[in-house]
Design an enzyme around this catalytic site. Structure first.
Site, short mmCIF file in Angstrom:
data_model
loop_
_atom_site.label_atom_id
_atom_site.label_comp_id
_atom_site.label_asym_id
_atom_site.label_seq_id
_atom_site.Cartn_x
_atom_site.Cartn_y
_atom_site.Cartn_z
N GLU A 25 0.85 -1.20 0.00
CA GLU A 25 0.00 0.00 0.00
C GLU A 25 0.88 1.24 0.00
O GLU A 25 2.06 1.18 0.37
CB GLU A 25 -0.87 -0.06 1.27
N ASN A 172 -12.36 -1.49 -0.13
CA ASN A 172 -11.61 -2.07 0.98
C ASN A 172 -12.19 -1.58 2.30
O ASN A 172 -12.45 -0.38 2.47
CB ASN A 172 -10.14 -1.61 0.89
N GLU A 173 -12.37 -2.49 3.22
CA GLU A 173 -12.86 -2.14 4.56
C GLU A 173 -13.93 -1.05 4.50
O GLU A 173 -13.83 0.00 5.13
CB GLU A 173 -11.67 -1.72 5.47
N TYR A 244 -5.58 -9.23 11.64
CA TYR A 244 -4.21 -9.00 12.09
C TYR A 244 -4.03 -9.59 13.48
O TYR A 244 -4.94 -9.49 14.32
CB TYR A 244 -3.91 -7.50 12.15
N GLU A 300 -5.76 -9.38 3.85
CA GLU A 300 -4.84 -8.68 4.78
C GLU A 300 -4.67 -9.56 6.01
O GLU A 300 -5.65 -9.86 6.70
CB GLU A 300 -5.36 -7.31 5.18
N GLN A 349 2.55 -6.17 5.28
CA GLN A 349 2.67 -5.85 3.87
C GLN A 349 4.07 -6.22 3.39
O GLN A 349 4.99 -6.28 4.21
CB GLN A 349 2.39 -4.37 3.65
O1 AHR Z 1 -2.50 -2.62 6.27
C1 AHR Z 1 -2.75 -1.42 6.92
C2 AHR Z 1 -4.23 -1.09 6.97
O2 AHR Z 1 -4.89 -2.04 7.74
C3 AHR Z 1 -4.95 -1.11 5.65
O3 AHR Z 1 -4.82 0.07 4.96
C4 AHR Z 1 -6.36 -1.34 6.06
O4 AHR Z 1 -7.11 -2.01 5.07
C5 AHR Z 1 -6.25 -2.13 7.34
O5 AHR Z 1 -7.04 -1.61 8.35
#
Ligand code: AHR
Length: 511
Positions: A25, A172-173, A244, A300, A349
């Site tokens: 990103e 996205n999100e 995450y 992600e 990432q």
């Molecule tokens: O990866 C960092 C961020 O985490 C991304 O931009 C978003 O999609 C997520 O919340």
């Protein structure tokens, strides 16, 4: 002694190579500096892309790369990033530190990066602050072969031939940074945007709808109910999921290299939660898509810690240790196990941001321990998952109990690959492997091992790396070996031509 039974006769799902996908990103030094240094940089590059970074990515066979975000995607207007660079608009990157985004890395540069890596592009379009027309034009710009305003513009910008683009994200999100929508609202938007993302010529889009955060099952239910099917046909190819791993709390994050044993075990307990999330989201998806035409894309994932001292908090730059390599192995094993539903996954990432494969500083580059896991797991890409059963006991403390071992075994072109990780930071584990349906002559082993906080630095870039593993002993029923603490072992073997599986041969044929 732990036991692993591998049944080479039990062929399960194919492990899509896209499970080994990456994500980059416009954040901090993720793209600028980390990948793209421009053509006039003293850092060796081809068309602006760092040769060292691209070479490393080629080696692990990155199959697909997601771009331009993340949250940046629903803020990004693709026209800002095409045409002569000196004329491109400079904008503020409001999500990630308010830095100047000069748009010098745009569509053409991204497609060139994918060409050099040899991977498929996965472009995430802007739903949150864009328009249907803008997204539709982007697809036309990239993929239309013929006479049209967008094809003409692409040719004027130096690329007359269309590109092939398969993976297309529709926002996205969108429950958060992508527009704070409700699931039904997003589902309705998805239907409209999807309608105008067209297949031109031979190009076939694989459309991925913006999915849930962690355990937001309401989101999955609402989006599936509203948008999964249109006119009785599947209207999306996959739905995404973001998860995450955070061993502490978002407010009290610790640094990647500064943690204690309870953080270690808690982190793994949370990483193992990925399995439950996949199962439960897929159960809901099945209610609306009983034939499983729609896959799950975990686009992600990774371990998210406090940024390194002295770095911009918005740049999300963190080190990566052996703990993160093991965590990546655990996540990849879960995706492999569920490869009947998980069609893609993207580590967040790829370079210099969150859970990276690669860190750079000026002209220097280091490979993180996680990079080496992707190297050891490369052979699982597009391989057949095999049936297996493990008995290994649990480790951990009172608060967090986790399985001591994690593994995947697969077969491709007659070659078998076992990857197995010992998550214990203190104990070695003897593993006895029983092979059903195979009696190899030889085994080739490789190992990644370090203490839990072991990592590579610019001063000492090869502290944690892959070594040959020659501790494999042949047994009557397979093999056995000892896994040191915090290790990932890869073992490859093939069937011997002379092997006759006695149990499978009719009586009359037995010698
Ligand atoms: O990866 C960092 C961020 O985490 C991304 O931009 C978003 O999609 C997520 O919340």
């Amino acid at each position: 002694m732990a036991k692993l039974v591998i049944n080479t006769w039990e062929k399960k799902s194919k492990i899509s190579k896209e499970i080994y996908g990456q994500f980059s990103e416009h954040i901090g030094r993720g793209i600028y500096e980390g990948i793209f240094v421009k053509e006039d940089s003293p850092i060796p590059n081809v068309n602006g892309m760092r040769c060292d970074v691209v070479g490393a990515l080629q080696k692990i066979k990155v199959p697909v790369l997601r771009w331009p975000g993340g949250c940046f995607a629903d803020y990004y207007h693709w026209r800002d990033g095409v045409g002569p660079r000196e004329k491109r608009k400079k904008i503020v990157n409001a999500n990630w530190g308010g830095t100047v985004e000069d748009n010098s890395f745009g569509t053409h540069e991204f497609m060139e990066l994918c060409r050099q890596i040899g991977c498929e592009p996965y472009i995430c379009g802007n739903v949150g602050s864009g328009t249907v027309e803008e997204m539709s034009d982007w697809v036309e710009y990239l993929t239309f072969d013929g006479e049209s305003p967008m094809a003409k513009l692409r040719a004027e910008n130096g690329h007359p031939a269309p590109w092939k683009v398969r993976y297309w994200g529709v926002g996205n999100e969108n429950w958060g940074c992508g527009g704070n929508m409700t699931p039904v609202q997003y589902g309705q938007e998805y239907r409209r945007y999807r309608t105008f993302c067209r297949n031109y010529g031979q190009n076939r889009l694989f459309c991925i709808a913006g999915g849930a955060d962690v355990a937001d099952y309401q989101w999955t239910r609402g989006v599936m109910e509203t948008a999964a099917y249109a006119k009785s046909r599947p209207n999306m190819d996959a739905l995404s999921l973001h998860y995450y791993t955070q061993p502490n709390t978002w407010e009290h994050k610790k640094r990647a290299t500064e943690f204690e044993l309870p953080d270690y075990y808690r982190g793994f307990a949370r990483a193992f939660r990925m399995e439950e999330l996949i199962v439960r989201h897929c159960e809901i998806m099945s209610q609306y898509d009983p034939e499983h035409k729609i896959g799950l894309a975990v686009d992600e994932w990774g371990a998210w810690y406090e940024v390194e001292r002295g770095t911009n908090p918005a740049f999300l730059y963190q080190q990566g240790t052996m703990r993160d390599a093991l965590l990546a192995a655990v996540q990849l094993d879960i995706f492999n196990r569920h490869s009947d539903r998980v069609v893609m996954a993207n580590l967040a990432q790829m370079v210099n941001v969150i859970h990276s494969l690669i860190l750079t500083e000026g002209s220097q580059m280091v490979l993180t321990p996680t990079y080496h896991v992707f190297e050891l797991y490369r052979e699982h890409q597009d391989a057949q998952l095999l049936g297996s059963w493990i008995e290994a006991g649990e480790i951990g403390d009172g608060e967090s109990r986790i399985p001591g071992l994690s593994h995947t075994v697969s077969e491709k072109d007659g070659q078998y690959t076992l990857t197995v990780s010992n998550l214990s930071p203190v104990e070695s584990v003897e593993l006895d492997c029983y092979l059903l349906g195979a009696a190899p002559e030889t085994y080739q082993g490789r190992i990644l091992q370090a203490d839990m906080v072991g990592h590579n630095t610019f001063e000492n870039p090869d502290q944690v790396r892959i070594h040959a593993f020659d501790g494999i002993g042949k047994t009557a029923s397979g093999m056995k070996f000892c896994l040191p603490p915090c290790s990932v072992v890869q073992i490859r073997f093939s069937q011997t031509a002379a092997f006759i599986p006695v149990g499978n041969v009719p009586d009359g044929c037995k010698a």
